[in-house]
Scaffold this motif. Sequence first.
Motif, PDB file in Angstrom:
ATOM      1  N   ASN A 140       1.084  -1.235  -0.433  1.00 42.77           N
ATOM      2  CA  ASN A 140       0.178  -0.424   0.074  1.00 42.77           C
ATOM      3  C   ASN A 140       0.660   1.067  -0.129  1.00 42.77           C
ATOM      4  OD1 ASN A 140      -2.673   0.475  -0.110  1.00 42.77           O
ATOM      5  ND2 ASN A 140      -2.301   0.700   2.574  1.00 42.77           N
ATOM      6  N   HIS A 141      -0.059   2.045  -0.016  1.00 44.91           N
ATOM      7  CA  HIS A 141       0.779   3.431   0.155  1.00 44.91           C
ATOM      8  C   HIS A 141      -0.012   4.245   1.181  1.00 44.91           C
ATOM      9  CE1 HIS A 141       1.832   3.407  -4.111  1.00 44.91           C
ATOM     10  NE2 HIS A 141       3.231   4.354  -4.034  1.00 44.91           N
ATOM     11  N   ALA A 142       1.410   5.097   2.173  1.00 37.99           N
ATOM     12  CA  ALA A 142       0.381   5.359   3.458  1.00 37.99           C
ATOM     13  C   ALA A 142       1.042   6.341   3.237  1.00 37.99           C
ATOM     14  CB  ALA A 142       0.715   4.602   4.173  1.00 37.99           C
ATOM     15  N   PHE A 143       0.725   7.535   4.366  1.00 38.24           N
ATOM     16  CA  PHE A 143       0.457   9.266   3.993  1.00 38.24           C
ATOM     17  C   PHE A 143       0.136   9.670   5.480  1.00 38.24           C
ATOM     18  CE2 PHE A 143      -0.939   7.343   0.756  1.00 38.24           C
ATOM     19  CZ  PHE A 143      -0.400   8.418  -1.274  1.00 38.24           C
ATOM     20  N   THR A 144       1.336  10.960   5.437  1.00 32.14           N
ATOM     21  CA  THR A 144       0.935  11.971   6.188  1.00 32.14           C
ATOM     22  C   THR A 144       0.457  13.440   6.067  1.00 32.14           C
ATOM     23  OG1 THR A 144       2.069  12.552   7.076  1.00 32.14           O
ATOM     24  CG2 THR A 144       1.689  10.017   8.616  1.00 32.14           C
ATOM     25  N   SER A 145      -0.304  13.924   6.511  1.00 28.87           N
ATOM     26  CA  SER A 145      -0.289  15.506   5.986  1.00 28.87           C
ATOM     27  C   SER A 145      -0.185  16.737   6.851  1.00 28.87           C
ATOM     28  CB  SER A 145      -1.786  15.755   5.448  1.00 28.87           C
ATOM     29  OG  SER A 145      -2.170  16.868   4.867  1.00 28.87           O
ATOM     30  N   TRP A 146       0.698  17.388   6.962  1.00 29.42           N
ATOM     31  CA  TRP A 146       0.405  18.281   7.375  1.00 29.42           C
ATOM     32  C   TRP A 146      -0.510  19.586   8.598  1.00 29.42           C
ATOM     33  CZ3 TRP A 146      -2.190  23.301   7.347  1.00 29.42           C
ATOM     34  CH2 TRP A 146      -2.398  23.400   5.624  1.00 29.42           C
ATOM     35  N   GLU A 147      -1.682  18.552   7.772  1.00 26.30           N
ATOM     36  CA  GLU A 147      -2.913  19.516   8.188  1.00 26.30           C
ATOM     37  C   GLU A 147      -3.415  18.971   9.962  1.00 26.30           C
ATOM     38  OE1 GLU A 147      -5.409  19.428   4.354  1.00 26.30           O
ATOM     39  OE2 GLU A 147      -6.691  20.346   4.901  1.00 26.30           O
ATOM     40  N   TYR A 148      -2.951  17.881   9.458  1.00 21.40           N
ATOM     41  CA  TYR A 148      -3.268  16.674  10.705  1.00 21.40           C
ATOM     42  C   TYR A 148      -2.285  16.456  11.479  1.00 21.40           C
ATOM     43  CZ  TYR A 148      -7.134  17.307   7.465  1.00 21.40           C
ATOM     44  OH  TYR A 148      -8.151  17.431   6.611  1.00 21.40           O
ATOM     45  N   ARG A 149      -1.538  16.242  10.935  1.00 22.87           N
ATOM     46  CA  ARG A 149      -0.009  15.853  11.960  1.00 22.87           C
ATOM     47  C   ARG A 149       1.355  16.662  10.706  1.00 22.87           C
ATOM     48  NH1 ARG A 149       2.378  10.770  13.864  1.00 22.87           N
ATOM     49  NH2 ARG A 149       0.566   9.505  13.135  1.00 22.87           N
ATOM     50  N   ASP A 178       4.581  17.029   4.835  1.00 25.35           N
ATOM     51  CA  ASP A 178       3.825  15.848   3.799  1.00 25.35           C
ATOM     52  C   ASP A 178       5.047  14.925   3.481  1.00 25.35           C
ATOM     53  OD1 ASP A 178       1.349  16.810   4.231  1.00 25.35           O
ATOM     54  OD2 ASP A 178       1.751  18.361   1.886  1.00 25.35           O
ATOM     55  N   CYS A 179       3.839  13.412   4.035  1.00 24.75           N
ATOM     56  CA  CYS A 179       5.122  12.187   4.106  1.00 24.75           C
ATOM     57  C   CYS A 179       4.484  11.043   3.189  1.00 24.75           C
ATOM     58  CB  CYS A 179       5.275  11.570   5.181  1.00 24.75           C
ATOM     59  SG  CYS A 179       6.330  12.970   6.023  1.00 24.75           S
ATOM     60  N   THR A 180       5.381  10.710   2.135  1.00 25.23           N
ATOM     61  CA  THR A 180       4.401   9.266   1.864  1.00 25.23           C
ATOM     62  C   THR A 180       5.707   7.867   2.440  1.00 25.23           C
ATOM     63  OG1 THR A 180       3.593  10.837   0.246  1.00 25.23           O
ATOM     64  CG2 THR A 180       3.370   8.213  -0.114  1.00 25.23           C
ATOM     65  N   PHE A 181       4.605   6.990   2.519  1.00 21.53           N
ATOM     66  CA  PHE A 181       5.443   5.646   3.050  1.00 21.53           C
ATOM     67  C   PHE A 181       4.949   5.198   1.372  1.00 21.53           C
ATOM     68  CE2 PHE A 181       6.188   6.190   7.458  1.00 21.53           C
ATOM     69  CZ  PHE A 181       5.979   7.228   7.742  1.00 21.53           C
ATOM     70  N   SER A 182       5.940   4.664   0.487  1.00 22.08           N
ATOM     71  CA  SER A 182       5.445   3.322  -0.691  1.00 22.08           C
ATOM     72  C   SER A 182       6.472   2.043  -0.265  1.00 22.08           C
ATOM     73  CB  SER A 182       6.496   4.020  -1.684  1.00 22.08           C
ATOM     74  OG  SER A 182       6.691   5.403  -1.683  1.00 22.08           O
ATOM     75  N   PRO A 183       5.706   1.567  -0.812  1.00 20.41           N
ATOM     76  CA  PRO A 183       6.245  -0.157  -0.819  1.00 20.41           C
ATOM     77  C   PRO A 183       7.773  -0.344  -1.742  1.00 20.41           C
ATOM     78  CG  PRO A 183       4.262  -0.012  -1.922  1.00 20.41           C
ATOM     79  CD  PRO A 183       4.901   1.259  -1.977  1.00 20.41           C
ATOM     80  N   MET A 184       8.784  -1.325  -1.668  1.00 18.11           N
ATOM     81  CA  MET A 184       9.973  -1.558  -1.982  1.00 18.11           C
ATOM     82  C   MET A 184       9.459  -3.568  -2.760  1.00 18.11           C
ATOM     83  SD  MET A 184      12.682   0.878  -0.430  1.00 18.11           S
ATOM     84  CE  MET A 184      13.546   1.688  -2.974  1.00 18.11           C
ATOM     85  N   THR A 243      10.206  -6.008   1.057  1.00 15.37           N
ATOM     86  CA  THR A 243      11.100  -5.547   1.894  1.00 15.37           C
ATOM     87  C   THR A 243      11.504  -4.721   2.527  1.00 15.37           C
ATOM     88  OG1 THR A 243      12.510  -5.484  -0.518  1.00 15.37           O
ATOM     89  CG2 THR A 243      12.301  -7.349  -0.175  1.00 15.37           C
ATOM     90  N   HIS A 244      11.432  -3.184   2.092  1.00 21.36           N
ATOM     91  CA  HIS A 244      11.390  -2.295   2.096  1.00 21.36           C
ATOM     92  C   HIS A 244      10.239  -1.721   2.605  1.00 21.36           C
ATOM     93  CE1 HIS A 244      15.384  -4.602   1.940  1.00 21.36           C
ATOM     94  NE2 HIS A 244      15.644  -3.424   2.916  1.00 21.36           N
ATOM     95  N   VAL A 245      10.459  -0.446   2.788  1.00 19.34           N
ATOM     96  CA  VAL A 245       9.865   0.210   2.721  1.00 19.34           C
ATOM     97  C   VAL A 245      10.677   2.193   2.591  1.00 19.34           C
ATOM     98  CG1 VAL A 245       8.285   2.447   4.075  1.00 19.34           C
ATOM     99  CG2 VAL A 245       7.781  -0.062   3.712  1.00 19.34           C
ATOM    100  N   CYS A 246       9.574   2.793   1.453  1.00 19.05           N
ATOM    101  CA  CYS A 246      10.572   4.445   0.744  1.00 19.05           C
ATOM    102  C   CYS A 246       9.564   5.339   2.009  1.00 19.05           C
ATOM    103  CB  CYS A 246      10.491   3.986  -0.503  1.00 19.05           C
ATOM    104  SG  CYS A 246      11.358   5.828  -0.478  1.00 19.05           S
ATOM    105  N   LEU A 247      10.173   6.107   2.991  1.00 18.17           N
ATOM    106  CA  LEU A 247       9.696   7.306   3.210  1.00 18.17           C
ATOM    107  C   LEU A 247       9.887   8.556   3.188  1.00 18.17           C
ATOM    108  CD1 LEU A 247       8.171   8.325   5.458  1.00 18.17           C
ATOM    109  CD2 LEU A 247      10.093   7.960   7.056  1.00 18.17           C
ATOM    110  N   SER A 248       9.199   9.197   1.983  1.00 18.52           N
ATOM    111  CA  SER A 248       9.874  10.653   2.001  1.00 18.52           C
ATOM    112  C   SER A 248       9.189  11.624   2.452  1.00 18.52           C
ATOM    113  CB  SER A 248       9.425  10.409   0.054  1.00 18.52           C
ATOM    114  OG  SER A 248       8.329   9.624  -0.230  1.00 18.52           O
ATOM    115  N   VAL A 249       9.739  12.583   2.613  1.00 21.40           N
ATOM    116  CA  VAL A 249       9.291  14.008   3.502  1.00 21.40           C
ATOM    117  C   VAL A 249       9.265  15.069   2.277  1.00 21.40           C
ATOM    118  CG1 VAL A 249      10.337  15.167   5.697  1.00 21.40           C
ATOM    119  CG2 VAL A 249      10.372  12.338   5.186  1.00 21.40           C
ATOM    120  N   PHE A 250       8.200  15.558   2.361  1.00 20.45           N
ATOM    121  CA  PHE A 250       8.012  17.162   1.930  1.00 20.45           C
ATOM    122  C   PHE A 250       7.758  18.426   2.612  1.00 20.45           C
ATOM    123  CE2 PHE A 250       7.442  13.083  -1.202  1.00 20.45           C
ATOM    124  CZ  PHE A 250       7.839  13.087  -2.054  1.00 20.45           C
ATOM    125  N   ASP A 251       8.769  19.018   2.140  1.00 20.61           N
ATOM    126  CA  ASP A 251       8.982  20.416   2.528  1.00 20.61           C
ATOM    127  C   ASP A 251       7.638  21.804   2.371  1.00 20.61           C
ATOM    128  OD1 ASP A 251       8.996  22.692   3.817  1.00 20.61           O
ATOM    129  OD2 ASP A 251      10.641  23.561   3.719  1.00 20.61           O
TER     130      ASP A 251
END
Lengths: 438, 206
Positions: A76-85, A107-113, A121-129
Amino acid sequence: MDEELSRLVKMAVSQINAGMVILDANHNIVLWNRFMQIHSGVSEGEIKGKNLFEQFPELKGTGLKKKIQSVFLLKNHAFTSWEYRPHLFQFANPHSVIGDDKWMQQDCTFSPMIDETGAVTHVCLSVFDSTNTAVYQKKLLRASGSLMKQRNKLAEINTKLEEAQNQLLQSEKMAAVGQLAAGVAHEINNPVGYVNSNVSALEGYINELLQILSAYETCEPALDQNNELIEALTQAKKSVDLDYLREDLGDLLKESKEGLDRVKKIVQDLKDFSHVDESEWQHADLHKGLDSTLNVVNNEIKYKAEVIKNYGKIPEIKCLSSQINQVFMNLLVNAAHAIETRGTITISTGAKDHGVWIEVEDTGSGISQEKLPRIFEPFFTTKPVGSGTGLGLSLSYNIIQKHKGTISVESEPNKGTKFHIWLPIDIESDDNSDANVA
Amino acid sequence: MTRLKDQFNEDRRDALQEVVNIAMGQAGDSLAKLFGTFVELSIPKFHLCDVTELNQVLSKNDAYVEKMTILRQPFSGQLRGEGIALFNNSGVNELASLMGYEGEVTFGNEREMLLDVCSILVGACLNGVASQLEISLSYTAPTIITKDTTIEEFFKPESIQWRYAMIMEICLTLEQYDFTSNMLLFLSEDSFPPLMDKLDHMLDEL
């Protein structure tokens, strides 16, 4: 070429203007790119192989583990948004010179690798300003919030204006009625005046005529030689019923004078009530106002209710008496309307707290608890369509407010209603100019 | 419209139902593991409809009369569309602990949790379909569209851009937690040709 590409990809990961973190299934950090290093101040060497939640204990218990688990389990893709966190990592706001947030909004996204077998096998976390967006968004929210406030304020003012306009209309109507009444009173005053003086003169003349008639009557015995004349006189007296005429003349004149007095009184009351020429604040005796108002609305009341006056001792108060009379009239007419067959209206007065109170109580149908709070609203009426404008009480309310007084109501259905008014003896002089306007 | 309905013939419908059923089975498993509780997923229902028929088609479900929180997650790639998740605002506190949020449920983490559940549901259902059809999908962060709105108020035909769409309706229930969410997956009209191709490809291989 593959080597070159791999070098470029590495470079891209390092240089990309976003945070990139790769986590293994145990939440250990495998990759920590330049963006993360710069903003966290922790080098990749220091953090590599260490557990994310141990390095950042504040992330525990915030649903993050489940998010990561969902990526592993569901690809899956999972997210966090600055509005709520507002942020995942507490990095200083890069807009450090001009900016009102202390921390970088993310704003962050968790993507499957996924490997070649299709397993994550891994999760890639991207963090956007997202600080810029957040700042603008918050500004917009504030702006729209204040716009909304202003809009509501305007709407409120609009409603008030409408109310004021309606009250103005109503009070102009009342003023016109007052003027008309005063005009009529004036017109009646003249004929009543000369009828009155004529009746007085007439009374004198008749008395004189009767005296002469009596004088003649004393001469009657001197006529006894002439039986024919005596017979004619007796006959004439009999035919007009002179004794009765004598007696009734006095009564008729007395009644006529009483009638004229009543007309004069009504005319005076109409004048007092309308006070067209008195639009200034003057000291007035409220009992006089009540009495003249009672006379004016007597027709509305007399078949419905007995009026009981419990007047106390009250000082004169400074007021616009014609307006106060309007209030009395409203209350009295309402009281009469509330009484279905026959009841009583009790008017009580007294002095209290540097002021005067007046109570108008009826034994009418009363007002239900739901309607009671609304009766001073404009256009609110319990009367059938067409019989009440719903403006009387709201106008009364405003008049009392203008006099810096209070008006309140108690009511019980089927028992009756009691209005209580309190008016100060003298309202502060500096407010008079304002109050004079309407 | 009729052209689309013709295209979506019985063979293709059966094939898609099969793919979706398998995907739901996998999703149910994964969701049970994730939540640590039994998860019930309804058998997906398909509607192929014109935007004007939308409320008519959806109103057959009693759950849509209530006021709900509505979230959406767009997806793109060979299949394009949006997943719309509907929550009836009950069981939120239980869900929070299930989702690993500790302490009091605040405005922020309640919203984030609903967003999490939305992307989990959309992802769980679509990823299974995508992998079977060998399609790669990309997801955009979900957003909360509205709170306290009924479906009917929400889907005003004039506010929707497309004319026709395929809608897949799935209901997720966590019985132990009194939590229900309905999900509507909207596939846009232009996703039809690639989807039909993929289904034909699968049918050929049988």
